[in-house]
Design a protein around this motif. Sequence first.
Motif, PDB file in Angstrom:
ATOM      1  N   PHE A   8       0.824  -1.212   0.000  1.00  0.00           N
ATOM      2  CA  PHE A   8       0.000   0.000   0.000  1.00  0.00           C
ATOM      3  C   PHE A   8       0.855   1.258   0.000  1.00  0.00           C
ATOM      4  O   PHE A   8       0.524   2.243  -0.646  1.00  0.00           O
ATOM      5  N   PHE A   9       1.971   1.222   0.724  1.00  0.00           N
ATOM      6  CA  PHE A   9       2.859   2.380   0.780  1.00  0.00           C
ATOM      7  C   PHE A   9       3.458   2.667  -0.592  1.00  0.00           C
ATOM      8  O   PHE A   9       3.486   3.818  -1.039  1.00  0.00           O
ATOM      9  N   VAL A  10       3.906   1.636  -1.292  1.00  0.00           N
ATOM     10  CA  VAL A  10       4.492   1.825  -2.624  1.00  0.00           C
ATOM     11  C   VAL A  10       3.436   2.345  -3.596  1.00  0.00           C
ATOM     12  O   VAL A  10       3.704   3.263  -4.387  1.00  0.00           O
ATOM     13  N   ILE A  11       2.233   1.791  -3.536  1.00  0.00           N
ATOM     14  CA  ILE A  11       1.156   2.270  -4.405  1.00  0.00           C
ATOM     15  C   ILE A  11       0.831   3.726  -4.097  1.00  0.00           C
ATOM     16  O   ILE A  11       0.601   4.532  -5.008  1.00  0.00           O
ATOM     17  N   ALA A  12       0.828   4.088  -2.816  1.00  0.00           N
ATOM     18  CA  ALA A  12       0.550   5.473  -2.436  1.00  0.00           C
ATOM     19  C   ALA A  12       1.632   6.413  -2.964  1.00  0.00           C
ATOM     20  O   ALA A  12       1.334   7.513  -3.434  1.00  0.00           O
ATOM     21  N   LEU A  13       2.885   5.982  -2.885  1.00  0.00           N
ATOM     22  CA  LEU A  13       3.969   6.819  -3.410  1.00  0.00           C
ATOM     23  C   LEU A  13       3.858   7.009  -4.922  1.00  0.00           C
ATOM     24  O   LEU A  13       4.060   8.113  -5.436  1.00  0.00           O
ATOM     25  N   ILE A  14       3.538   5.949  -5.637  1.00  0.00           N
ATOM     26  CA  ILE A  14       3.387   6.049  -7.095  1.00  0.00           C
ATOM     27  C   ILE A  14       2.211   6.961  -7.439  1.00  0.00           C
ATOM     28  O   ILE A  14       2.319   7.831  -8.313  1.00  0.00           O
ATOM     29  N   ILE A  30      -6.302   9.649  -4.378  1.00  0.00           N
ATOM     30  CA  ILE A  30      -6.038   8.228  -4.162  1.00  0.00           C
ATOM     31  C   ILE A  30      -4.817   8.054  -3.281  1.00  0.00           C
ATOM     32  O   ILE A  30      -4.794   7.207  -2.385  1.00  0.00           O
ATOM     33  N   ALA A  31      -3.800   8.863  -3.508  1.00  0.00           N
ATOM     34  CA  ALA A  31      -2.579   8.780  -2.704  1.00  0.00           C
ATOM     35  C   ALA A  31      -2.863   9.107  -1.241  1.00  0.00           C
ATOM     36  O   ALA A  31      -2.322   8.455  -0.340  1.00  0.00           O
ATOM     37  N   LYS A  32      -3.703  10.092  -1.000  1.00  0.00           N
ATOM     38  CA  LYS A  32      -4.043  10.444   0.382  1.00  0.00           C
ATOM     39  C   LYS A  32      -4.781   9.302   1.062  1.00  0.00           C
ATOM     40  O   LYS A  32      -4.488   8.954   2.210  1.00  0.00           O
ATOM     41  N   ILE A  33      -5.731   8.713   0.360  1.00  0.00           N
ATOM     42  CA  ILE A  33      -6.492   7.601   0.923  1.00  0.00           C
ATOM     43  C   ILE A  33      -5.573   6.422   1.211  1.00  0.00           C
ATOM     44  O   ILE A  33      -5.612   5.824   2.288  1.00  0.00           O
ATOM     45  N   LEU A  34      -4.718   6.080   0.245  1.00  0.00           N
ATOM     46  CA  LEU A  34      -3.812   4.954   0.437  1.00  0.00           C
ATOM     47  C   LEU A  34      -2.811   5.213   1.550  1.00  0.00           C
ATOM     48  O   LEU A  34      -2.421   4.296   2.269  1.00  0.00           O
ATOM     49  N   PHE A  35      -2.401   6.450   1.713  1.00  0.00           N
ATOM     50  CA  PHE A  35      -1.484   6.775   2.794  1.00  0.00           C
ATOM     51  C   PHE A  35      -2.126   6.491   4.146  1.00  0.00           C
ATOM     52  O   PHE A  35      -1.508   5.897   5.027  1.00  0.00           O
ATOM     53  N   PHE A  36      -3.379   6.903   4.315  1.00  0.00           N
ATOM     54  CA  PHE A  36      -4.044   6.667   5.584  1.00  0.00           C
ATOM     55  C   PHE A  36      -4.325   5.183   5.802  1.00  0.00           C
ATOM     56  O   PHE A  36      -4.248   4.686   6.925  1.00  0.00           O
TER      57      PHE A  36
END
Length: 52
Positions: A8-14, A30-36
């Motif tokens: 999830f962290f890698v997907i959030a960074l991408i 999407i990045a904000k949601i994945l980060f949380f």
Amino acid sequence: MLYYTVVFFVIALIAAFFGFSGIAAGAAEIAKILFFVFLVITIISILVGVFK
């Protein structure tokens, strides 16, 4: 479970890279949601590791 947090962290960074560079406007949200999601899963993983 820690594997999923890394994924999830890698997907959030991408997603953050594409969203903040102007390539895709929706990717920033999407990045904000994945980060949380990553943050919550990390906390859960740490708590499970502490109590085992």
